[in-house]
Design a protein around this motif. Structure first.
Motif, PDB file in Angstrom:
ATOM      1  N   THR A 109       3.425  -3.689  -2.754  1.00  0.00           N
ATOM      2  CA  THR A 109       2.509  -3.681  -3.899  1.00  0.00           C
ATOM      3  C   THR A 109       2.998  -2.683  -4.954  1.00  0.00           C
ATOM      4  O   THR A 109       2.374  -2.541  -6.002  1.00  0.00           O
ATOM      5  CB  THR A 109       1.089  -3.273  -3.445  1.00  0.00           C
ATOM      6  N   ASP A 110       4.096  -1.992  -4.651  1.00  0.00           N
ATOM      7  CA  ASP A 110       4.636  -0.982  -5.560  1.00  0.00           C
ATOM      8  C   ASP A 110       5.585  -1.647  -6.559  1.00  0.00           C
ATOM      9  O   ASP A 110       6.628  -2.183  -6.171  1.00  0.00           O
ATOM     10  CB  ASP A 110       5.383   0.081  -4.719  1.00  0.00           C
ATOM     11  N   LYS A 111       5.207  -1.602  -7.857  1.00  0.00           N
ATOM     12  CA  LYS A 111       5.988  -2.297  -8.898  1.00  0.00           C
ATOM     13  C   LYS A 111       7.446  -1.854  -8.926  1.00  0.00           C
ATOM     14  O   LYS A 111       8.344  -2.641  -9.202  1.00  0.00           O
ATOM     15  CB  LYS A 111       5.383  -2.005 -10.282  1.00  0.00           C
ATOM     16  N   GLY A 112       7.677  -0.567  -8.662  1.00  0.00           N
ATOM     17  CA  GLY A 112       9.033  -0.019  -8.719  1.00  0.00           C
ATOM     18  C   GLY A 112       9.975  -0.688  -7.738  1.00  0.00           C
ATOM     19  O   GLY A 112      11.181  -0.751  -7.973  1.00  0.00           O
ATOM     20  N   THR A 113       9.429  -1.201  -6.635  1.00  0.00           N
ATOM     21  CA  THR A 113      10.252  -1.822  -5.595  1.00  0.00           C
ATOM     22  C   THR A 113      11.096  -2.959  -6.160  1.00  0.00           C
ATOM     23  O   THR A 113      12.261  -3.132  -5.783  1.00  0.00           O
ATOM     24  CB  THR A 113       9.349  -2.371  -4.467  1.00  0.00           C
ATOM     25  N   GLY A 165       0.815  -1.220   0.000  1.00  0.00           N
ATOM     26  CA  GLY A 165       0.000   0.000   0.000  1.00  0.00           C
ATOM     27  C   GLY A 165       0.846   1.267   0.000  1.00  0.00           C
ATOM     28  O   GLY A 165       0.335   2.346  -0.271  1.00  0.00           O
ATOM     29  N   ALA A 166       2.139   1.137   0.285  1.00  0.00           N
ATOM     30  CA  ALA A 166       3.012   2.329   0.293  1.00  0.00           C
ATOM     31  C   ALA A 166       3.545   2.575  -1.116  1.00  0.00           C
ATOM     32  O   ALA A 166       3.845   1.638  -1.848  1.00  0.00           O
ATOM     33  CB  ALA A 166       4.172   2.128   1.261  1.00  0.00           C
ATOM     34  N   PHE A 167       3.636   3.837  -1.482  1.00  0.00           N
ATOM     35  CA  PHE A 167       4.152   4.200  -2.799  1.00  0.00           C
ATOM     36  C   PHE A 167       5.625   4.594  -2.708  1.00  0.00           C
ATOM     37  O   PHE A 167       6.117   4.941  -1.641  1.00  0.00           O
ATOM     38  CB  PHE A 167       3.345   5.364  -3.383  1.00  0.00           C
ATOM     39  N   CYS A 168       6.288   4.542  -3.874  1.00  0.00           N
ATOM     40  CA  CYS A 168       7.711   4.902  -3.998  1.00  0.00           C
ATOM     41  C   CYS A 168       7.984   6.273  -3.377  1.00  0.00           C
ATOM     42  O   CYS A 168       7.225   7.187  -3.640  1.00  0.00           O
ATOM     43  CB  CYS A 168       8.094   4.908  -5.476  1.00  0.00           C
ATOM     44  N   ASP A 183       7.029 -13.227  -6.755  1.00  0.00           N
ATOM     45  CA  ASP A 183       5.789 -12.599  -7.213  1.00  0.00           C
ATOM     46  C   ASP A 183       4.601 -13.376  -6.638  1.00  0.00           C
ATOM     47  O   ASP A 183       4.398 -14.543  -6.982  1.00  0.00           O
ATOM     48  CB  ASP A 183       5.761 -12.625  -8.751  1.00  0.00           C
ATOM     49  N   HIS A 184       3.851 -12.740  -5.743  1.00  0.00           N
ATOM     50  CA  HIS A 184       2.704 -13.409  -5.131  1.00  0.00           C
ATOM     51  C   HIS A 184       1.393 -13.097  -5.872  1.00  0.00           C
ATOM     52  O   HIS A 184       0.316 -13.426  -5.401  1.00  0.00           O
ATOM     53  CB  HIS A 184       2.549 -12.957  -3.670  1.00  0.00           C
ATOM     54  N   GLY A 185       1.499 -12.416  -7.000  1.00  0.00           N
ATOM     55  CA  GLY A 185       0.285 -12.065  -7.754  1.00  0.00           C
ATOM     56  C   GLY A 185      -0.179 -10.659  -7.414  1.00  0.00           C
ATOM     57  O   GLY A 185      -0.161  -9.784  -8.264  1.00  0.00           O
ATOM     58  N   ASP A 186      -0.588 -10.465  -6.161  1.00  0.00           N
ATOM     59  CA  ASP A 186      -1.063  -9.113  -5.797  1.00  0.00           C
ATOM     60  C   ASP A 186       0.001  -8.302  -5.049  1.00  0.00           C
ATOM     61  O   ASP A 186      -0.225  -7.149  -4.700  1.00  0.00           O
ATOM     62  CB  ASP A 186      -2.355  -9.198  -4.970  1.00  0.00           C
ATOM     63  N   HIS A 187       1.133  -8.908  -4.783  1.00  0.00           N
ATOM     64  CA  HIS A 187       2.253  -8.170  -4.188  1.00  0.00           C
ATOM     65  C   HIS A 187       3.549  -8.963  -4.381  1.00  0.00           C
ATOM     66  O   HIS A 187       3.502 -10.104  -4.846  1.00  0.00           O
ATOM     67  CB  HIS A 187       2.008  -7.890  -2.690  1.00  0.00           C
ATOM     68  N   TRP A 188       4.655  -8.336  -4.047  1.00  0.00           N
ATOM     69  CA  TRP A 188       5.959  -9.002  -4.174  1.00  0.00           C
ATOM     70  C   TRP A 188       6.626  -9.129  -2.804  1.00  0.00           C
ATOM     71  O   TRP A 188       6.366  -8.309  -1.917  1.00  0.00           O
ATOM     72  CB  TRP A 188       6.902  -8.202  -5.075  1.00  0.00           C
TER      73      TRP A 188
END
Lengths: 132, 76
Positions: free
Chosen positions: B39-43, B11-14, B63-68
Motif C-alpha cells: 500500500t506504500d506508493k514509494g514501492t 500496511g508497511a511503510f518505506c 494497480d489494484h486501486g487500494d494497493h499494488w
C-alpha cells in the motif's frame, strides 16, 4: 559493489534522524553499497539495551507520527541492513567512556565494536560521508 | 519450473516492503518470482530502481486501486 562506500556519522538522538540513518544505511547496504555507521554523542542513548519505544525514541512531531503509524523500527532496519547487506556499525569509544557505559549495555548483535573518531574519519576518506 | 511467492507487505511503510522483498529473494531459486503486495506508493518506484541496480528482472506492476502488486524475478 558500488565504487564508493557510504559512511554515516550519527550524533543526534532525535528519533527522526535515527530513523533516517537507519533507512539510508539499510537501503544502501542492500543496494550493493558498503555502509559503515558510527554512533556518537547523544545518538548512543537510543541504542541502550532494554528500553521501551517511548524511552528509546525522543523527537519532534514526526516522531509521534512514526510511532503512531508503526513505521519500520529503526533498530530493526539497522539489523536488516547488516543481515542482508554489507554493513558495519561502531559505537564511539568516547561516547561510551563519558557515559561510563560498557559495550554490553548496547543492543545485542548490532555493533561490530567500538571505534575512535580518528579511525572512522580516516576510513571515510575513501567514500561519501553523511552526518546526522 | 519457476514458482511465485506472494509477500503481503500491505500496511508497511518505506523501506519495509523493499526489505521484505530482499529477505524473500534470498530464500527462493533463480527464475522464481516474488509478488509484493504493497500500500506504500514509494514501492512502485523504489522496487524497479533497486531491481535495476542489483540485476534482477522486473515483472509487471499492477494497480489494484487500494494497493499494488509488484512482481520481481530472481535473476542471480
Amino acid at each position: 559493489m558500488s565504487a564508493k562506500p557510504l559512511f554515516i556519522l550519527v550524533c543526534s538522538e532525535e528519533h527522526e534522524k535515527i530513523q533516517m540513518a537507519a533507512m539510508m544505511a539499510s537501503v544502501a547496504a542492500v543496494s550493493e553499497t558498503q555502509v559503515h555507521v558510527f554512533i556518537s554523542m547523544g545518538a548512543i542513548y537510543p541504542f541502550k539495551k532494554g528500553l521501551s519505544d517511548d524511552q528509546r525514541y525522543k523527537g519532534g512531531r514526526f516522531s509521534q507520527v512514526l510511532k503512531d503509524k508503526k513505521a519500520p523500527d529503526a533498530m530493526m532496519l539497522f539489523e536488516q541492513g547488516k543481515e542482508l547487506g554489507d554493513m558495519t556499525m561502531h559505537a564511539c569509544s568516547m561516547a561510551l567512556d563519558v557515559l561510563g557505559w560498557e559495550e554490553d549495555e548496547l543492543i545485542e548483535g548490532l555493533f561490530d565494536g567500538c571505534l575512535g573518531l580518528t579511525k572512522f574519519l580516516s576510513d571515510a576518506e575513501s567514500g561519501e560521508l553523511i552526518t546526522l | 519450473m519457476s514458482e511465485r511467492k506472494v509477500i503481503d507487505a500491505r500496511g508497511a511503510f518505506c523501506p519495509g516492503p523493499l526489505m521484505e522483498l530482499i529477505a524473500a529473494l534470498k530464500l527462493v531459486q533463480i527464475g522464481d518470482d516474488i509478488e509484493v503486495l504493497s500500500t506504500d506508493k514509494g514501492t512502485v518506484n523504489d522496487v524497479p530502481e533497486w531491481v535495476a541496480k542489483v540485476g534482477h528482472e522486473m515483472g509487471e506492476t499492477i494497480d489494484h486501486g487500494d494497493h499494488w502488486s509488484v512482481i520481481v524475478r530472481k535473476a542471480k
